[in-house]
Scaffold this active site. Structure first.
Site, short mmCIF file in Angstrom:
data_model
loop_
_atom_site.label_atom_id
_atom_site.label_comp_id
_atom_site.label_asym_id
_atom_site.label_seq_id
_atom_site.Cartn_x
_atom_site.Cartn_y
_atom_site.Cartn_z
CD GLU A 174 -7.02 73.35 38.75
OE1 GLU A 174 -6.63 74.09 39.95
OE2 GLU A 174 -7.99 73.17 38.52
CG HIS A 250 -2.32 73.12 41.76
ND1 HIS A 250 -2.77 74.54 42.32
CD2 HIS A 250 -3.30 72.84 41.00
CE1 HIS A 250 -3.97 74.66 42.02
NE2 HIS A 250 -4.13 73.72 41.04
CB CYS A 371 0.11 80.31 44.61
SG CYS A 371 0.26 78.62 44.89
#
Length: 448
Positions: A174, A250, A371
């Site tokens: 990721e 995450h 993000c």
């Protein structure tokens, strides 16, 4: 030689919508099917980029993807012209069309993992595009991501690019959302911190029970090998499976690091004491002094952290050595979080100031300030080798703002995704964007 941490923020794409595609992401799922505003989303992101540039931070921009991804739909059996492919998918498999229209590439913390030249064996900045194979709508991003990064960081003397890891569950990657770097100065050797949710091959590591653990230990180790990192320059830590099951999909939803500081929740990791000791020891060996800042669960619960995105913030180093924390408006709206932040900045610690930004359009889809940015540590020579078209300036901000105003819709629903005209609008916008950012041909419609 001077060195910098440059934040390359993702530009929100024209198809920004609330598809509710990300299982395990509370905000994404809870706002599913609501009407979105792509124009507002893009302008909110640009406003943050401009504000940080005006504060003196190095700021860049990373282009969005072509959506809907008609080629991906063709690979799934939808045939005919572009318009026919879209119309057939809307009629027969609307969830696949929604996935092919996702603007999730805006969250470029997932675009790649980046290791600066001070850490790597060959002295170049290394990029590995993330395969994002846990979610279909994100797994289709990495080919375009690799081309865009290649156009931004093209000088092979300074930059090395690696293809995404094998797109299988054992190597779920990721990107930088589960990676950070600690150092005394950005141009000096540092310690790279890889956080994983599970191990694919070692049953000693526990896994969450409700939501998937997206990053594997095996993927993190593979990236470290590809980047030529030394054993002394790497620390691996496991996310607490219990917090993954509470929506911490995450690590950057529960912790953020920069310089010598780790700002983290008490429940973020397993075996926290061992991990902190290893980080402290290895950071000391490269001349740094580790400064962990733990947020106790008694002050901020995991639920508070997930809903406010307190830790999905940007931790930025200022000239006087103190830290600035960039948080979303939702932090001010959570009484416990805001009270904690007031106490934190007033305590005389390393985090001295908090700045709040309105990123509601992104937040409602599950992504905050952290993000939206990919961090790249560069020295002066490397920064000069970056494609200058992607470095934020006042004229570029004006150009991009005008570009958004010309090309973006101010309302998007699921039904709008079935409009073949949307693809033409997106392609027209991106064709112009590649000229503004001097990227060349990076999109499939420009290449094929």
């Amino acid at each position: 030689m001077k060195s910098y941490e440059v934040n390359f923020d993702g530009l929100v794409g024209p198809t920004h919508n609330y598809g509710g595609l990300s299982y395990g992401n509370v905000a994404s799922q809870s706002n599913s099917q609501q009407s979105s505003n792509p124009k507002e989303a893009a302008l909110q992101g640009l406003a943050k980029m401009k504000a940080l540039m005006d504060m003196g931070f190095q700021q860049g921009v990373l282009a969005p993807q072509e959506r809907p991804d008609v080629a991906a739909l063709r690979r799934l059996g939808f045939a005919g012209s572009d318009a026919q492919v879209i119309q057939r998918a809307a009629k027969e498999a609307m969830p696949l069309l929604v996935a092919s229209c996702s603007a999730s590439s805006m969250w470029v913390a997932n675009a790649a993992t980046v290791s600066p030249s001070a850490d790597t064996a060959d002295g170049r900045v290394h990029f590995t595009a993330a395969n994002l194979n846990c979610k279909y709508h994100r797994s289709i991003e990495h080919p375009t991501t690799s081309r865009v990064l290649g156009a931004m960081f093209a000088d092979q003397q300074h930059f090395a690019h690696h293809a995404a890891l094998p797109a299988v569950a054992q190597f779920g990657d990721e990107g930088a959302a589960n990676h950070t770097r600690f150092c005394r100065a950005y141009g000096e050797a540092g310690v790279e911190f890889f956080v994983f949710g599970r191990s694919a091959f070692d049953s000693r590591y526990p896994s969450p029970q409700k939501y998937p653990a997206r990053q594997t230990l095996e993927a993190s180790r593979a990236v470290a090998r590809l980047h030529g990192l030394s054993e002394e320059g790497v620390v691996y830590a496991q996310q607490n499976p219990a917090v993954i099951d509470q929506g911490v999909f995450h690590n950057d939803v529960i912790a953020v690091g920069n310089g010598e500081v780790l700002f983290y929740h008490e429940d973020a990791f397993l075996d926290t004491d061992r991990m902190l000791a290893e980080l402290s020891n290895k950071i000391a060996k490269v001349g740094g002094k580790f400064q962990p800042v733990c947020v106790p669960r008694s002050a901020v619960t995991v639920d508070d952290a997930v809903r406010s995105y307190l830790f999905n913030s940007q931790l930025l180093s200022r000239a006087d050595g103190s830290m600035l924390l960039i948080v979303p408006e939702e932090c001010r709206g959570n009484e416990r979080v805001w009270n904690y932040l007031q106490g934190l900045t007033g305590s005389g610690g390393v985090i001295r100031e908090v700045k709040v930004f309105d990123l509601k359009q992104s937040m409602q889809n599950g992504g905050g300030p952290a993000c939206l940015r990919l961090r790249v540590a560069l020295n002066e020579t490397e920064l000069a080798a970056v494609n200058p078209g992607v470095i934020m300036t006042a004229p570029l901000y004006e150009s991009l703002t005008q570009w958004v105003e010309r090309h973006y819709r101010d309302r998007m629903t699921e039904n709008d995704l079935a409009d073949p005209q949307l693809l033409l609008e997106c392609r027209s916008a991106l064709d112009e964007l590649t000229q503004i950012l001097k990227l060349g041909a990076v999109y499939p419609f420009q290449i094929n």
